[in-house]
Design a protein around this motif. Structure first.
Motif, PDB file in Angstrom:
ATOM      1  N   ALA A  55       7.260  -8.581  -6.505  1.00 47.94           N
ATOM      2  CA  ALA A  55       7.289  -7.280  -5.556  1.00 47.94           C
ATOM      3  C   ALA A  55       7.708  -6.162  -6.341  1.00 47.94           C
ATOM      4  N   VAL A  56       6.827  -5.072  -6.225  1.00 44.99           N
ATOM      5  CA  VAL A  56       6.674  -3.465  -7.621  1.00 44.99           C
ATOM      6  C   VAL A  56       6.653  -2.472  -6.038  1.00 44.99           C
ATOM      7  N   ILE A  57       7.344  -1.494  -6.965  1.00 45.91           N
ATOM      8  CA  ILE A  57       7.918  -0.345  -5.874  1.00 45.91           C
ATOM      9  C   ILE A  57       7.439   1.012  -6.963  1.00 45.91           C
ATOM     10  N   LEU A  58       6.739   1.912  -6.409  1.00 48.28           N
ATOM     11  CA  LEU A  58       5.957   2.712  -7.615  1.00 48.28           C
ATOM     12  C   LEU A  58       6.963   4.243  -6.876  1.00 48.28           C
ATOM     13  N   LEU A  59       7.508   4.693  -7.405  1.00 50.61           N
ATOM     14  CA  LEU A  59       8.732   6.087  -7.446  1.00 50.61           C
ATOM     15  C   LEU A  59       7.741   7.194  -7.770  1.00 50.61           C
ATOM     16  N   HIS A  60       7.176   8.513  -7.295  1.00 50.00           N
ATOM     17  CA  HIS A  60       6.579   9.775  -7.357  1.00 50.00           C
ATOM     18  C   HIS A  60       7.620  10.654  -7.602  1.00 50.00           C
ATOM     19  N   GLY A  61       6.755  11.711  -8.421  1.00 50.89           N
ATOM     20  CA  GLY A  61       7.962  12.791  -8.336  1.00 50.89           C
ATOM     21  C   GLY A  61       7.646  14.093  -7.872  1.00 50.89           C
ATOM     22  N   TYR A  62       7.955  15.106  -8.367  1.00 50.13           N
ATOM     23  CA  TYR A  62       8.143  16.575  -7.960  1.00 50.13           C
ATOM     24  C   TYR A  62       6.784  16.834  -7.827  1.00 50.13           C
ATOM     25  N   GLY A  63       5.806  17.389  -6.930  1.00 48.52           N
ATOM     26  CA  GLY A  63       4.981  18.650  -6.554  1.00 48.52           C
ATOM     27  C   GLY A  63       3.881  17.329  -5.748  1.00 48.52           C
ATOM     28  N   THR A  65       4.723  13.119  -3.634  1.00 49.32           N
ATOM     29  CA  THR A  65       5.240  12.281  -2.510  1.00 49.32           C
ATOM     30  C   THR A  65       4.298  10.934  -2.475  1.00 49.32           C
ATOM     31  N   GLY A  66       4.585   9.648  -2.118  1.00 51.86           N
ATOM     32  CA  GLY A  66       4.453   8.770  -2.635  1.00 51.86           C
ATOM     33  C   GLY A  66       2.647   8.606  -2.305  1.00 51.86           C
ATOM     34  N   ASP A  67       1.887   9.433  -1.277  1.00 55.49           N
ATOM     35  CA  ASP A  67       0.453   8.884  -1.215  1.00 55.49           C
ATOM     36  C   ASP A  67      -0.096   9.264  -2.934  1.00 55.49           C
ATOM     37  N   MET A  68      -0.068   9.387  -4.120  1.00 55.10           N
ATOM     38  CA  MET A  68       0.013  10.207  -5.150  1.00 55.10           C
ATOM     39  C   MET A  68      -0.403   8.964  -4.789  1.00 55.10           C
ATOM     40  N   TRP A  69       0.056   7.820  -5.377  1.00 56.66           N
ATOM     41  CA  TRP A  69      -0.071   6.175  -5.260  1.00 56.66           C
ATOM     42  C   TRP A  69      -1.331   5.470  -4.727  1.00 56.66           C
ATOM     43  N   GLU A  70      -1.764   5.826  -3.697  1.00 52.42           N
ATOM     44  CA  GLU A  70      -2.517   5.236  -3.168  1.00 52.42           C
ATOM     45  C   GLU A  70      -3.965   4.400  -3.743  1.00 52.42           C
TER      46      GLU A  70
END
Length: 309
Positions: A55-63, A65-70
């Motif tokens: 497993a790997v979890i990706l956590l986004h920041g301000y400005g 959402t999780g969409d940034m990680w696609e």
């Protein structure tokens, strides 16, 4: 169709009519990723899950959402089970009145992993995601194999007091009811400041991305939640100092900075918090590493996560 369902939900929540052009603004996660809303720790997190393996979890920041990680999520999903939530209060996650201290959000992460029956994971974070990630890792070090942080400080750790003196970070102290009124209906203008000032080249944060995230941050409660993330920094600093007093993190840590943003300071911060830190600076990049230099950033993360222990 999953993306259409998400945007249809957004339209219902905001009362907006979302055109097919708007739906296509940001590249959706592929159909192999399942999209779920998962209750945890008194909040419901909007989560994308795909791939198989460790497993790997990706956590986004301000400005964002999780969409940034696609792009990174797709690359990692070849060898990993990838978990990509929207943080509490942001994106399509629920927006409670409180709980924006990072220790509470670290428990959001722990509960999410419990719900997905994940015992141990790699953690990859950016911006405020760094702070949530550190709270989770410090509270549950036995559940973390490797930890990657990108281009943002940790409250109360390393040169935090010096970092706070930067005039570029005035937004750390910007919030409250009057500030919410000030930005209401002007979310795009406010967010443009972040995307422009913290980019090596603002053109790399595309108009499509800006429209997408501005819509999400204009949802009811989203700007309040965003301001609350920053308002919690003093409590976060106290909590982090308590965690650090118990000892430094011992798992391998990769500290990535954009050359025209946080740069090598990311590693300075993490060497104050962890004993096994690798430093990497991404050339010709500001703060928005996944938008400005996606190939180099993906290569750095993959190389670190897949290195022989």
């Amino acid at each position: 169709m999953r993306r259409l369902t998400v945007w249809a939900s957004l339209a219902l929540l905001t009362g907006w009519m979302v055109s097919s052009t708007a739906i296509a603004l940001v590249k959706p996660f592929p159909p192999s990723f399942e999209i779920r809303d998962i209750p945890t720790n008194g909040v419901t997190l909007h989560v994308r899950v795909g791939g198989s393996g460790s497993a790997v979890i990706l956590l986004h920041g301000y400005g964002e959402t999780g969409d940034m990680w696609e792009p990174l999520a797709v690359a990692l999903s070849r060898n990993h089970r990838v978990i990509v939530p929207d943080l509490r209060g942001l994106g399509l996650s629920s927006k409670p009145a409180g709980g924006y201290d990072k220790k509470t959000q670290g428990e959001d992460v722990a509960g999410l992993l419990d719900a997905l029956k994940v015992d141990r994971t790699d953690v990859v974070t950016h911006d405020i995601g760094n702070m949530v990630g550190y709270a989770f890792v410090a509270g549950h070090p036995d559940r973390v194999r490797r930890f990657v942080l990108m281009d943002a400080p940790l409250p109360g750790i390393g040169p935090w007091d010096e970092i706070l003196k930067s005039p570029m970070l005035w937004h750390f102290h910007f919030g409250g009811p009057d500030m919410e009124r000030l930005v209401a209906g002007r979310e795009r203008i406010y967010l443009d400041r972040f995307w422009n000032d913290f980019s090596a080249d603002p053109r790399r944060f595309t108009e499509a991305d800006r429209q997408h995230y501005a819509r999400l941050y204009a949802m009811p409660g989203a700007m309040h939640a965003g301001f609350a993330q920053f308002a919690a920094f003093d409590q976060d600093a106290r909590d982090n100092q308590v965690s650090l007093a118990k000892g430094k993190l011992s798992m391998p840590v990769l500290a990535i900075g954009g050359a025209k943003s946080f740069g090598p300071t990311m590693a300075v911060v993490m060497r104050a918090a962890a004993s096994n830190v690798t430093e990497q600076v991404i050339p010709d990049a500001g703060h928005w590493l996944m938008e400005e230099q996606p190939e180099a950033t993906i290569a750095a993360v993959q190389g670190f996560l897949e290195a022989t222990p």
